[in-house]
Design a protein around this motif. Structure first.
Motif, short mmCIF file in Angstrom:
data_model
loop_
_atom_site.label_atom_id
_atom_site.label_comp_id
_atom_site.label_asym_id
_atom_site.label_seq_id
_atom_site.Cartn_x
_atom_site.Cartn_y
_atom_site.Cartn_z
N GLU A 93 5.01 13.08 3.46
CA GLU A 93 5.18 11.77 3.41
C GLU A 93 4.33 11.00 2.49
O GLU A 93 4.66 10.18 1.73
N HIS A 94 3.14 11.51 2.47
CA HIS A 94 2.11 11.00 1.36
C HIS A 94 2.47 11.14 0.10
O HIS A 94 2.77 10.09 -0.70
N GLY A 95 2.97 12.26 -0.28
CA GLY A 95 3.34 12.58 -1.60
C GLY A 95 4.76 11.70 -2.06
O GLY A 95 4.80 11.30 -3.11
N ALA A 96 5.62 11.54 -1.01
CA ALA A 96 6.69 10.70 -1.24
C ALA A 96 6.19 9.51 -1.60
O ALA A 96 6.89 8.70 -2.36
N ARG A 97 5.58 8.78 -0.75
CA ARG A 97 5.11 7.41 -0.71
C ARG A 97 4.53 7.15 -2.08
O ARG A 97 4.48 6.28 -2.70
N LEU A 98 3.60 8.24 -2.68
CA LEU A 98 3.10 8.00 -3.92
C LEU A 98 3.94 7.88 -5.08
O LEU A 98 3.96 7.27 -6.16
N ILE A 99 5.02 8.57 -4.73
CA ILE A 99 6.12 8.73 -5.95
C ILE A 99 6.76 7.49 -5.88
O ILE A 99 7.04 6.93 -6.90
N GLN A 100 7.00 6.82 -4.74
CA GLN A 100 7.77 5.66 -4.76
C GLN A 100 6.89 4.55 -5.35
O GLN A 100 7.37 3.78 -5.73
N LEU A 101 5.66 4.47 -5.03
CA LEU A 101 4.78 3.52 -5.45
C LEU A 101 4.75 3.59 -6.99
O LEU A 101 4.95 2.56 -7.66
N GLN A 102 4.64 4.81 -7.62
CA GLN A 102 4.77 4.82 -9.12
C GLN A 102 6.03 4.32 -9.77
O GLN A 102 6.05 3.54 -10.43
N ALA A 103 7.12 4.57 -8.79
CA ALA A 103 8.61 4.16 -9.27
C ALA A 103 8.56 2.98 -9.28
O ALA A 103 9.22 2.09 -10.16
N THR A 104 8.14 2.02 -8.20
CA THR A 104 8.05 0.43 -8.36
C THR A 104 7.37 -0.12 -9.38
O THR A 104 7.49 -1.05 -9.83
#
Length: 107
Positions: free
Chosen positions: A28-39
């Motif tokens: 979950e942490h990794g997925a959220r970091l990827i989402q944050l980078q994408a935003t």
């Protein structure tokens, strides 16, 4: 009550090991970091992206808090009623703080 003690008590949490909880939280942490980078890459200063970024940052804080509960032995225990959070809820939302009824009461 920790996941291990809940498992010894024969609750549904016994199917959800500390190792599995840590693995799910890391995912979950990794997925959220990827989402944050994408935003950040796609936002261009858009207000919607700023709102989404705030939601993702809150999820990361919640995940960090779940890691702390795991370390303290309090992971998987509802912060509202003190009962074990059903494994099915933790499978869906590994950083859940409360069981569904307590979450609904909280608003």
């Amino acid at each position: 009550m920790s996941l291990d003690s809940a498992a010894r008590a024969g609750s549904a949490v016994e199917r959800f090991s500390v190792h599995e909880a840590r693995r799910r939280l890391e995912h979950e942490h990794g997925a959220r970091l990827i989402q944050l980078q994408a935003t950040g890459e796609a936002s261009g200063g858009a207000p919607v992206a700023d709102d989404l970024r705030m939601v993702i940052e809150q999820a990361l804080k919640d995940i960090d808090a779940a890691f702390a509960r795991l370390q303290e032995g309090a992971y998987g225990i509802c912060q509202g009623c003190g009962r074990p959070i059903p494994v099915e809820r933790l499978e869906i939302l590994p950083y859940a703080r409360c069981c569904v009824p307590c979450q609904q009461r909280a608003g």
